[in-house]
Design a protein around this motif. Structure first.
Motif, PDB file in Angstrom:
ATOM      1  N   GLU A  12      14.202  17.121  14.633  1.00 31.01           N
ATOM      2  CA  GLU A  12      12.802  17.514  14.780  1.00 31.01           C
ATOM      3  C   GLU A  12      11.993  16.768  13.721  1.00 31.01           C
ATOM      4  O   GLU A  12      12.559  16.180  12.791  1.00 31.01           O
ATOM      5  CB  GLU A  12      12.679  19.028  14.594  1.00 31.01           C
ATOM      6  CG  GLU A  12      13.423  19.801  15.673  1.00 31.01           C
ATOM      7  CD  GLU A  12      13.480  21.297  15.393  1.00 31.01           C
ATOM      8  OE1 GLU A  12      12.824  21.772  14.451  1.00 31.01           O
ATOM      9  OE2 GLU A  12      14.204  21.981  16.137  1.00 31.01           O
ATOM     10  N   GLU A  13      10.683  16.793  13.847  1.00 27.62           N
ATOM     11  CA  GLU A  13       9.821  16.022  12.953  1.00 27.62           C
ATOM     12  C   GLU A  13      10.066  16.365  11.479  1.00 27.62           C
ATOM     13  O   GLU A  13      10.207  15.466  10.639  1.00 27.62           O
ATOM     14  CB  GLU A  13       8.347  16.269  13.318  1.00 27.62           C
ATOM     15  CG  GLU A  13       7.392  15.375  12.567  1.00 27.62           C
ATOM     16  CD  GLU A  13       5.956  15.534  13.042  1.00 27.62           C
ATOM     17  OE1 GLU A  13       5.063  15.273  12.225  1.00 27.62           O
ATOM     18  OE2 GLU A  13       5.734  15.904  14.209  1.00 27.62           O
ATOM     19  N   GLU A  14      10.138  17.637  11.158  1.00 25.46           N
ATOM     20  CA  GLU A  14      10.369  18.052   9.769  1.00 25.46           C
ATOM     21  C   GLU A  14      11.760  17.629   9.292  1.00 25.46           C
ATOM     22  O   GLU A  14      11.933  17.193   8.154  1.00 25.46           O
ATOM     23  CB  GLU A  14      10.204  19.571   9.634  1.00 25.46           C
ATOM     24  CG  GLU A  14      10.272  20.054   8.210  1.00 25.46           C
ATOM     25  CD  GLU A  14      10.003  21.550   8.078  1.00 25.46           C
ATOM     26  OE1 GLU A  14       9.456  21.933   7.032  1.00 25.46           O
ATOM     27  OE2 GLU A  14      10.345  22.322   9.007  1.00 25.46           O
ATOM     28  N   GLU A  15      12.753  17.726  10.162  1.00 25.79           N
ATOM     29  CA  GLU A  15      14.104  17.287   9.816  1.00 25.79           C
ATOM     30  C   GLU A  15      14.148  15.782   9.579  1.00 25.79           C
ATOM     31  O   GLU A  15      14.809  15.307   8.640  1.00 25.79           O
ATOM     32  CB  GLU A  15      15.092  17.669  10.916  1.00 25.79           C
ATOM     33  CG  GLU A  15      15.337  19.156  11.040  1.00 25.79           C
ATOM     34  CD  GLU A  15      16.142  19.521  12.281  1.00 25.79           C
ATOM     35  OE1 GLU A  15      16.940  20.467  12.193  1.00 25.79           O
ATOM     36  OE2 GLU A  15      15.965  18.856  13.336  1.00 25.79           O
ATOM     37  N   ALA A  17      11.681  13.861   8.560  1.00 26.01           N
ATOM     38  CA  ALA A  17      11.029  13.577   7.278  1.00 26.01           C
ATOM     39  C   ALA A  17      11.967  13.902   6.115  1.00 26.01           C
ATOM     40  O   ALA A  17      12.076  13.128   5.153  1.00 26.01           O
ATOM     41  CB  ALA A  17       9.730  14.372   7.160  1.00 26.01           C
ATOM     42  N   ALA A  18      12.679  15.035   6.198  1.00 22.37           N
ATOM     43  CA  ALA A  18      13.628  15.411   5.147  1.00 22.37           C
ATOM     44  C   ALA A  18      14.785  14.422   5.085  1.00 22.37           C
ATOM     45  O   ALA A  18      15.224  14.016   4.000  1.00 22.37           O
ATOM     46  CB  ALA A  18      14.145  16.829   5.383  1.00 22.37           C
ATOM     47  N   TRP A  19      15.291  14.000   6.250  1.00 25.23           N
ATOM     48  CA  TRP A  19      16.396  13.050   6.282  1.00 25.23           C
ATOM     49  C   TRP A  19      15.992  11.710   5.665  1.00 25.23           C
ATOM     50  O   TRP A  19      16.729  11.130   4.881  1.00 25.23           O
ATOM     51  CB  TRP A  19      16.907  12.843   7.710  1.00 25.23           C
ATOM     52  CG  TRP A  19      17.818  11.661   7.781  1.00 25.23           C
ATOM     53  CD1 TRP A  19      17.607  10.502   8.449  1.00 25.23           C
ATOM     54  CD2 TRP A  19      19.071  11.508   7.111  1.00 25.23           C
ATOM     55  NE1 TRP A  19      18.662   9.631   8.245  1.00 25.23           N
ATOM     56  CE2 TRP A  19      19.572  10.236   7.417  1.00 25.23           C
ATOM     57  CE3 TRP A  19      19.819  12.329   6.270  1.00 25.23           C
ATOM     58  CZ2 TRP A  19      20.779   9.754   6.924  1.00 25.23           C
ATOM     59  CZ3 TRP A  19      21.031  11.848   5.766  1.00 25.23           C
ATOM     60  CH2 TRP A  19      21.493  10.584   6.106  1.00 25.23           C
TER      61      TRP A  19
END
Length: 178
Positions: A12-15, A17-19
């Motif tokens: 997902e978008e937040e994942e 960015a975190a990755w």
């Protein structure tokens, strides 16, 4: 009968960015730590880690196979590094007297002195690059996150080894009084 092809579990978008932040960290932090140690101490981060792990072990001694595991390196990489550290007089090897199938790596007094001399600059770099940017709560979260990820990769690993029972410097150059 054919089984349906399993679809990837896309990030997902937040994942994502975190990755990407983590992937960048995994590349840039080791390079920054290497640069500091090479500049200030003439050793690589892996050299320092190997000697620091030995400095925290009873009698400053560890089996090569165990040392490779705690230093997060292959046995062949460790062997090459220990060859270099031996030439500098910081480490030596001998057969394990309790089981000759194993080889022990032993930190010399000169190696201990090198770890102690290198630790202040290294710990300052670790503070500057990592801990100065985080709150106390984020430091606790970082520890939990790192442990969880390491256990997901290797459930058998001991990823919490940070202290020495005899006050020896930790890999990040902890104070001897800790």
């Amino acid at each position: 009968m054919e089984t349906p092809e399993r679809q990837p579990r896309w990030l997902e978008e937040e994942e994502m960015a975190a990755w990407l932040a983590l992937a960048g960290l995994l590349i840039r932090l080791p390079a920054a730590l290497d640069a500091q140690l090479l500049r200030d101490a003439g050793i690589s981060h892996f050299d320092y880690t190997v000697m620091a792990m030995l400095s925290m072990s009873p009698e400053r001694t560890m089996r090569m196979s165990e040392l490779a595991a705690v230093a997060n390196g292959s046995l062949s990489r460790l062997s090459r590094v220990v060859d270099r550290l031996e030439r500098r007089g910081w480490v030596f090897r001998r057969p394990d007297p309790s089981d000759g199938r194993f080889t022990l790596a032993i930190l010399t007094q000169e190696g201990w002195d090198k770890v102690v001399a290198s630790a202040p600059g290294h710990v300052e770099a670790v503070r500057r690059f990592v801990f100065d940017a985080l709150t106390k709560a984020q430091v606790r979260q970082l520890g939990d996150i790192g442990t969880r990820i390491q256990r997901a990769i290797d459930p058998e690993s001991d990823c919490t080894r940070t202290r020495s029972s005899d006050g020896a410097p930790r890999p990040t150059g902890g104070r001897a009084a800790d």
